[in-house]
Design an enzyme around this catalytic site. Structure first.
Site, PDB file in Angstrom:
ATOM      1  N   GLY A 101      28.119  43.324  38.136  1.00 47.84           N
ATOM      2  CA  GLY A 101      27.310  44.378  37.538  1.00 47.84           C
ATOM      3  C   GLY A 101      27.681  44.600  36.089  1.00 47.84           C
ATOM      4  O   GLY A 101      28.073  43.672  35.374  1.00 47.84           O
ATOM      5  N   THR A 142      27.664  37.539  38.431  1.00 46.68           N
ATOM      6  CA  THR A 142      29.026  37.020  38.542  1.00 46.68           C
ATOM      7  C   THR A 142      29.099  36.097  39.747  1.00 46.68           C
ATOM      8  O   THR A 142      28.421  36.323  40.742  1.00 46.68           O
ATOM      9  CB  THR A 142      30.035  38.174  38.751  1.00 46.68           C
ATOM     10  OG1 THR A 142      29.880  39.137  37.708  1.00 46.68           O
ATOM     11  CG2 THR A 142      31.466  37.662  38.749  1.00 46.68           C
ATOM     12  N   VAL A 197      35.356  41.431  26.863  1.00 46.09           N
ATOM     13  CA  VAL A 197      35.789  41.081  28.215  1.00 46.09           C
ATOM     14  C   VAL A 197      35.325  42.184  29.164  1.00 46.09           C
ATOM     15  O   VAL A 197      35.526  43.362  28.878  1.00 46.09           O
ATOM     16  CB  VAL A 197      37.323  40.930  28.301  1.00 46.09           C
ATOM     17  CG1 VAL A 197      37.755  40.628  29.738  1.00 46.09           C
ATOM     18  CG2 VAL A 197      37.804  39.827  27.368  1.00 46.09           C
TER      19      VAL A 197
END
Length: 324
Positions: free
Chosen positions: A222, A170, A199
């Protein structure tokens, strides 16, 4: 992760440095930014959210960073379509904007900012997010334009061999200015070859990110399907509100998760936090690289957070790179 304290220099150098780093599994990429320069913009909040968006979209829209599961060039879903999630949150007013399962936009964090600034809603998903982006003047590109040669090849191998790729990366950014305004932003293209419409934690407040005025902010990376069950970013900020340092807050959150899931069953998670003093902290269940730039110094420092345990805090190893 990149933590930066801005002096006279612009942010471009740390952005460029980050792009060139080789981040591993669960390597949460991005900026933790604490701005200590003079604020001359009347809308002081603009400065921090602008830095989050600028740093974010420069990385998101670069196919070379897509192999880290961020933005353009990221891995598509099981149908071959790239769907991105992004969010931005301001601490001073609790303002929040996010998009999820957004297709055809190489810099989804910019759309998330528009949601925060111009939509009566806080989170838009799927076709609704695409329609809003189009209304706001963003070009919606064909699916083929969103993939790189690397991600297209990986998808073909997935179809032929049912072979996926590892990692849950991310882009996470936190910006703090000299007026005490704090903003956090995150962006990801999600789990490789995920189900369409899936999502993760990134665009969900309290899960992938959280900010609170006069306290600080946190961001996570993660296994998003597991992370969202624990709201680690909210937990870390609340612990800082109670007086814990960012480092201790991150350790405490991770230890709590480990105790509830068992050490041998803990999922991949990396967590970073920044308080209003400019102090930073991180904790992770796997090796977790991040970088930061401190005001007045001409180098970017790189740290690798090693896995934590409930018995002892994780350790770090550091190196530096000169900012030219």
């Amino acid at each position: 992760m990149v933590m930066t304290y801005e002096g006279k220099k612009m942010m471009r150098d740390p952005v460029e440095f980050f792009r060139q780093r080789n981040h591993g599994s669960c390597g949460d990429m991005g900026f933790l930014s604490a701005f200590r320069g003079e604020n001359t913009v009347p809308d002081y909040r603009w400065r921090t959210r602008h830095r989050c968006c600028r740093g974010g979209h420069e990385v998101e829209d670069d196919p070379k960073t897509g192999l880290h599961i961020v933005g353009r060039g990221g891995f598509p879903n099981s149908g071959g379509v790239l769907e991105c999630d992004a969010a931005i949150m301001e601490g001073i007013t609790g303002r929040f904007g996010a998009v999820a399962a957004l297709r055809g936009v190489g810099a989804p964090v910019r759309v998330a900012r528009r949601v925060m600034d111009r939509s009566p809603h806080s989170l838009l998903v799927g076709e609704g997010a695409v329609a809003f982006a189009r209304e706001q003047g963003f070009t919606i590109e064909p699916d083929d334009n969103m993939l790189s040669a690397h991600s297209a090849k990986a998808y073909q191998e997935f179809l032929e061999q049912k072979q996926s790729v590892s990692g849950h990366d991310t882009l996470g950014l936190i910006a703090l200015d000299s007026m005490g305004n704090i903003t956090v932003g995150v962006s990801t293209s999600g789990a490789p070859f995920k189900s369409p419409g899936r999502v993760g934690d990134s665009p969900l407040p309290g899960c992938g990110l959280y900010a609170e005025h006069m306290v600080g902010a946190a961001a996570a990376t993660g296994d998003g399907d597991k992370i969202m069950c624990h709201c680690p970013s909210f937990h870390a900020v609340q612990l800082m509100k109670q007086g814990l340092s960012p480092n201790r807050a991150c350790y405490t959150v991770l230890d709590d998760i480990i105790r509830r899931t068992a050490p041998d069953k803990c999922f991949e998670i990396g967590l970073i936090a920044l308080n209003m003093k400019g102090e930073v902290g991180a904790a992770s269940s796997v090796e977790f690289p991040y970088t930061f730039w401190i005001q007045g110094k001409d180098y970017v420092e790189t740290s690798t957070q090693l896995p934590n345990s409930t018995e002892m805090e994780g350790t770090e190893k550091c190196d530096t790179c000169t900012v030219k």
